[in-house]
Design a protein around this motif. Structure first.
Motif, PDB file in Angstrom:
ATOM      1  N   ALA A 239       6.527   8.779   6.856  1.00  0.00           N
ATOM      2  CA  ALA A 239       6.294   9.984   6.052  1.00  0.00           C
ATOM      3  C   ALA A 239       6.216   9.642   4.566  1.00  0.00           C
ATOM      4  CB  ALA A 239       7.399  11.000   6.301  1.00  0.00           C
ATOM      5  N   HIS A 240       5.262  10.221   3.900  1.00  0.00           N
ATOM      6  CA  HIS A 240       5.023  10.163   2.455  1.00  0.00           C
ATOM      7  C   HIS A 240       4.201   8.942   2.041  1.00  0.00           C
ATOM      8  CE1 HIS A 240       7.396  13.713   1.641  1.00  0.00           C
ATOM      9  NE2 HIS A 240       8.346  13.218   2.422  1.00  0.00           N
ATOM     10  N   CYS A 241       4.806   7.747   2.015  1.00  0.00           N
ATOM     11  CA  CYS A 241       4.060   6.521   1.663  1.00  0.00           C
ATOM     12  C   CYS A 241       3.283   6.667   0.361  1.00  0.00           C
ATOM     13  CB  CYS A 241       3.133   6.125   2.804  1.00  0.00           C
ATOM     14  SG  CYS A 241       3.999   5.511   4.256  1.00  0.00           S
ATOM     15  N   VAL A 242       3.919   7.208  -0.645  1.00  0.00           N
ATOM     16  CA  VAL A 242       3.264   7.422  -1.935  1.00  0.00           C
ATOM     17  C   VAL A 242       3.123   6.103  -2.700  1.00  0.00           C
ATOM     18  CG1 VAL A 242       3.443   8.590  -4.167  1.00  0.00           C
ATOM     19  CG2 VAL A 242       4.119   9.796  -2.072  1.00  0.00           C
ATOM     20  N   HIS A 243       4.206   5.312  -2.701  1.00  0.00           N
ATOM     21  CA  HIS A 243       4.253   4.112  -3.537  1.00  0.00           C
ATOM     22  C   HIS A 243       4.096   2.859  -2.674  1.00  0.00           C
ATOM     23  CE1 HIS A 243       5.339   6.378  -7.154  1.00  0.00           C
ATOM     24  NE2 HIS A 243       6.002   7.153  -6.315  1.00  0.00           N
ATOM     25  N   LEU A 244       2.854   2.603  -2.279  1.00  0.00           N
ATOM     26  CA  LEU A 244       2.536   1.443  -1.456  1.00  0.00           C
ATOM     27  C   LEU A 244       1.744   0.429  -2.264  1.00  0.00           C
ATOM     28  CD1 LEU A 244       1.272   3.140   1.856  1.00  0.00           C
ATOM     29  CD2 LEU A 244       3.553   2.190   1.430  1.00  0.00           C
ATOM     30  N   GLY A 245       2.130  -0.835  -2.143  1.00  0.00           N
ATOM     31  CA  GLY A 245       1.328  -1.905  -2.711  1.00  0.00           C
ATOM     32  C   GLY A 245       0.354  -2.434  -1.674  1.00  0.00           C
ATOM     33  N   PRO A 246      -0.593  -3.290  -2.085  1.00  0.00           N
ATOM     34  CA  PRO A 246      -1.569  -3.855  -1.136  1.00  0.00           C
ATOM     35  C   PRO A 246      -0.918  -4.546   0.052  1.00  0.00           C
ATOM     36  CG  PRO A 246      -2.211  -4.325  -3.400  1.00  0.00           C
ATOM     37  CD  PRO A 246      -0.839  -3.739  -3.467  1.00  0.00           C
ATOM     38  N   ASN A 247       0.163  -5.282  -0.180  1.00  0.00           N
ATOM     39  CA  ASN A 247       0.838  -5.961   0.932  1.00  0.00           C
ATOM     40  C   ASN A 247       1.442  -4.957   1.912  1.00  0.00           C
ATOM     41  OD1 ASN A 247       0.188  -8.450  -0.124  1.00  0.00           O
ATOM     42  ND2 ASN A 247       2.165  -8.748  -1.148  1.00  0.00           N
ATOM     43  N   ASP A 248       1.987  -3.856   1.383  1.00  0.00           N
ATOM     44  CA  ASP A 248       2.539  -2.799   2.244  1.00  0.00           C
ATOM     45  C   ASP A 248       1.456  -2.226   3.145  1.00  0.00           C
ATOM     46  OD1 ASP A 248       5.131  -2.926   1.118  1.00  0.00           O
ATOM     47  OD2 ASP A 248       4.517  -1.619  -0.527  1.00  0.00           O
ATOM     48  N   MET A 249       0.296  -1.967   2.568  1.00  0.00           N
ATOM     49  CA  MET A 249      -0.812  -1.411   3.351  1.00  0.00           C
ATOM     50  C   MET A 249      -1.233  -2.376   4.456  1.00  0.00           C
ATOM     51  SD  MET A 249      -3.187   0.322   0.402  1.00  0.00           S
ATOM     52  CE  MET A 249      -2.502   1.391  -0.871  1.00  0.00           C
ATOM     53  N   LYS A 258       1.434   4.842  11.744  1.00  0.00           N
ATOM     54  CA  LYS A 258       0.719   6.033  11.295  1.00  0.00           C
ATOM     55  C   LYS A 258       1.403   6.588  10.045  1.00  0.00           C
ATOM     56  CE  LYS A 258      -1.443   5.448  15.242  1.00  0.00           C
ATOM     57  NZ  LYS A 258      -0.561   4.495  15.928  1.00  0.00           N
ATOM     58  N   ILE A 259       0.614   7.129   9.145  1.00  0.00           N
ATOM     59  CA  ILE A 259       1.139   7.686   7.895  1.00  0.00           C
ATOM     60  C   ILE A 259       1.017   9.204   7.912  1.00  0.00           C
ATOM     61  CG2 ILE A 259       0.637   7.938   5.426  1.00  0.00           C
ATOM     62  CD1 ILE A 259       0.062   4.984   5.319  1.00  0.00           C
ATOM     63  N   ILE A 260       2.056   9.885   7.435  1.00  0.00           N
ATOM     64  CA  ILE A 260       2.012  11.344   7.269  1.00  0.00           C
ATOM     65  C   ILE A 260       1.982  11.642   5.775  1.00  0.00           C
ATOM     66  CG2 ILE A 260       2.994  13.552   7.938  1.00  0.00           C
ATOM     67  CD1 ILE A 260       4.865  11.804   9.830  1.00  0.00           C
ATOM     68  N   HIS A 261       0.904  12.243   5.346  1.00  0.00           N
ATOM     69  CA  HIS A 261       0.694  12.586   3.939  1.00  0.00           C
ATOM     70  C   HIS A 261       1.214  14.000   3.704  1.00  0.00           C
ATOM     71  CE1 HIS A 261      -0.949  12.761   0.040  1.00  0.00           C
ATOM     72  NE2 HIS A 261      -2.190  13.148   0.310  1.00  0.00           N
ATOM     73  N   CYS A 262       2.076  14.151   2.687  1.00  0.00           N
ATOM     74  CA  CYS A 262       2.654  15.463   2.342  1.00  0.00           C
ATOM     75  C   CYS A 262       2.350  15.762   0.878  1.00  0.00           C
ATOM     76  CB  CYS A 262       4.164  15.460   2.586  1.00  0.00           C
ATOM     77  SG  CYS A 262       4.670  14.986   4.249  1.00  0.00           S
ATOM     78  N   PRO A 263       1.109  16.059   0.546  1.00  0.00           N
ATOM     79  CA  PRO A 263       0.706  16.131  -0.862  1.00  0.00           C
ATOM     80  C   PRO A 263       1.369  17.229  -1.680  1.00  0.00           C
ATOM     81  CG  PRO A 263      -1.071  16.877   0.584  1.00  0.00           C
ATOM     82  CD  PRO A 263      -0.040  16.257   1.460  1.00  0.00           C
ATOM     83  N   THR A 264       1.638  18.377  -1.072  1.00  0.00           N
ATOM     84  CA  THR A 264       2.241  19.465  -1.852  1.00  0.00           C
ATOM     85  C   THR A 264       3.668  19.120  -2.246  1.00  0.00           C
ATOM     86  OG1 THR A 264       0.867  21.081  -0.691  1.00  0.00           O
ATOM     87  CG2 THR A 264       2.770  21.929  -1.887  1.00  0.00           C
ATOM     88  N   SER A 265       4.457  18.662  -1.293  1.00  0.00           N
ATOM     89  CA  SER A 265       5.828  18.248  -1.584  1.00  0.00           C
ATOM     90  C   SER A 265       5.848  17.094  -2.576  1.00  0.00           C
ATOM     91  CB  SER A 265       6.536  17.844  -0.288  1.00  0.00           C
ATOM     92  OG  SER A 265       7.839  17.374  -0.544  1.00  0.00           O
ATOM     93  N   ASN A 266       4.946  16.126  -2.392  1.00  0.00           N
ATOM     94  CA  ASN A 266       4.878  14.993  -3.316  1.00  0.00           C
ATOM     95  C   ASN A 266       4.582  15.451  -4.743  1.00  0.00           C
ATOM     96  OD1 ASN A 266       5.222  13.292  -1.125  1.00  0.00           O
ATOM     97  ND2 ASN A 266       3.057  12.806  -0.933  1.00  0.00           N
TER      98      ASN A 266
END
Length: 425
Positions: A239-249, A258-266
């Motif tokens: 959940a979130h995965c806002v602050h990912l670097g290239p290695n993380d990806m 799988k990634i869950i994007h929560c743009p409003t909360s973010n």
């Protein structure tokens, strides 16, 4: 087995008839003549897949508006955790039904939930006739060895307890985060997920502070730390995965997480903007979630899609980013696929999870592109009907028993404020 016939509904730009038999789409054709139990005149309506809310904490609807304009850690520690400690299982049950009512009104038929008293959340999901993944999160970073063992015992009891409805409910495993769980507890969850072949749901890289603290403590990012502890598999839901670097990806891609994007909360908690377009280009599956009402103030997937599309353009500095087709897929098909549900599209043989939209509503006019209208223009009131698993759970904007659900929620809210000694704002 109930047979329902939708007459003259707009699907892929054409008026068609759609036959639903039991819980699946049986036939889609220009005209269907068959004896059925229910016929629904859909002239002036369109059919689209229902929405899948892949990260939320539905009982937190009881905390909606209790605290605004704060960053995540301050918000959690001063305003949320102390109030959550006051919630009992009846609060959780009633608040969950109220939250599900809100979701159904907005076309959502699934939630991946992470919260206390999961048995009560499961009961609410079952009674409201939607789908869901329920799990029992525990925190142990400040607990004694004895308390830790007791928490592990409670998680095991939940995993071994009966499932109220295996057709619509999945039991999963929740790890709150790397900053609220010890390494020992994270390893325990990893082993448990493998033993039960379960989905493992965790907040990850939500804030820069989380990443910086993890690097300071473990000499690596949260994603690398989770990989080292063997928590990353194709059933890991981040959940979130806002602050990912290239290695993380690259690590996420390697393990097919799988990634869950929560743009409003973010956005509201100023956590940042996820790299939506960059992750898509890497072939990583992105789903959408609202997070809880305390950090979003809404459980609307319509709003989530719009914010997702807008943020993607700003974050990548590219107006072509956040294409409506990609965003809509994240809210529908990707969520269904992530959790192994054979739905998310309107096709013969698929599970009948869908919404009907009023094409004559002013927010749906003019209709150059219905998906664009859904994401950028539509509001809940544009959705007239909702089906889940072939069952008609909202008819002409009405959900069975909604008046009592609202009254019950108002009652427990008044009691909850007293329990919190009038500390809510």
């Amino acid at each position: 087995m109930t047979k329902t016939l939708l007459k003259k509904v707009l699907h892929n730009g054409k008026e068609v008839d759609i036959l639903i038999e039991g819980k699946k789409f049986k036939k889609i054709a220009e005209e269907i003549k068959e004896d059925v139990d229910v016929v629904i005149d859909c002239k002036g309506k369109a059919i689209e897949p229902a929405f899948y809310n892949c990260h939320t904490h539905i009982p937190m609807t009881l905390l909606k508006g209790v605290s605004d304009e704060k960053d995540l850690q301050d918000w959690l520690e001063k305003d949320i955790f102390p109030r959550e400690a006051k919630m009992d299982e009846n609060d959780i049950y009633i608040a969950s039904k109220f939250a599900i009512l809100e979701m159904i009104k907005g076309g959502t038929v699934f939630c991946n939930d992470m919260y206390f008293f999961p048995e009560k959340i499961m009961q609410a999901i079952n009674e409201m006739k939607i789908r869901g993944v329920v799990s029992k999160p525990e925190l142990n970073i400040t607990y004694t060895k004895e308390e830790f063992e007791e928490k592990k015992k409670k998680v095991l009891e939940f995993m071994n307890s009966p499932n109220l409805n295996e057709d619509r409910i999945i039991k999963g495993i929740s790890c709150h985060s790397v900053y609220t769980l010890s390494e020992e507890f994270l390893k325990f969850y990893s082993d448990l997920a493998k033993k039960h072949n379960s989905f493992l749901h965790i907040h990850a890289c939500e804030t820069k502070k989380e990443v910086d603290d993890c690097i300071a403590k473990h000499s690596c990012t949260p994603i690398k730390y989770l990989e080292d502890l063997d928590l990353l598999t194709d059933k890991t839901i981040l959940a979130h995965c806002v602050h990912l670097g290239p290695n993380d990806m690259d690590i996420i891609k390697k393990h097919n997480c799988k990634i869950i994007h929560c743009p409003t909360s973010n956005s509201k908690l100023r956590s940042g903007m996820m790299h939506f377009e960059e992750l898509l280009k890497k072939g990583i599956t992105i789903t959408l979630g609202t997070d809880g009402s305390a950090s979003n103030n809404s459980l609307s997937m319509l709003e989530e899609m719009k914010v997702c599309a807008l943020n993607a353009k700003i974050e990548s500095n590219d107006p072509k980013a956040g294409k409506v087709e990609d965003v809509f897929k994240a809210a529908t098909l990707n969520g269904a696929k992530t959790f192994g549900i054979d739905a998310g599209v309107i096709e013969e043989g698929k599970l009948a999870d869908f919404i009907l939209l009023d094409l004559n509503h002013y927010l749906m006019l003019p209709n150059y592109n219905i998906i664009s209208n859904i994401i950028y223009s539509a509001q809940n009131e544009c959705i007239t009907d909702v089906f889940c698993n072939g069952e008609h759970i909202m008819k002409n904007r009405k959900v069975e028993g909604e008046e009592k659900i609202i009254e019950d929620f108002k009652r427990i809210f008044d009691d909850f404020k007293k329990k919190c000694n009038n500390n809510s704002k």
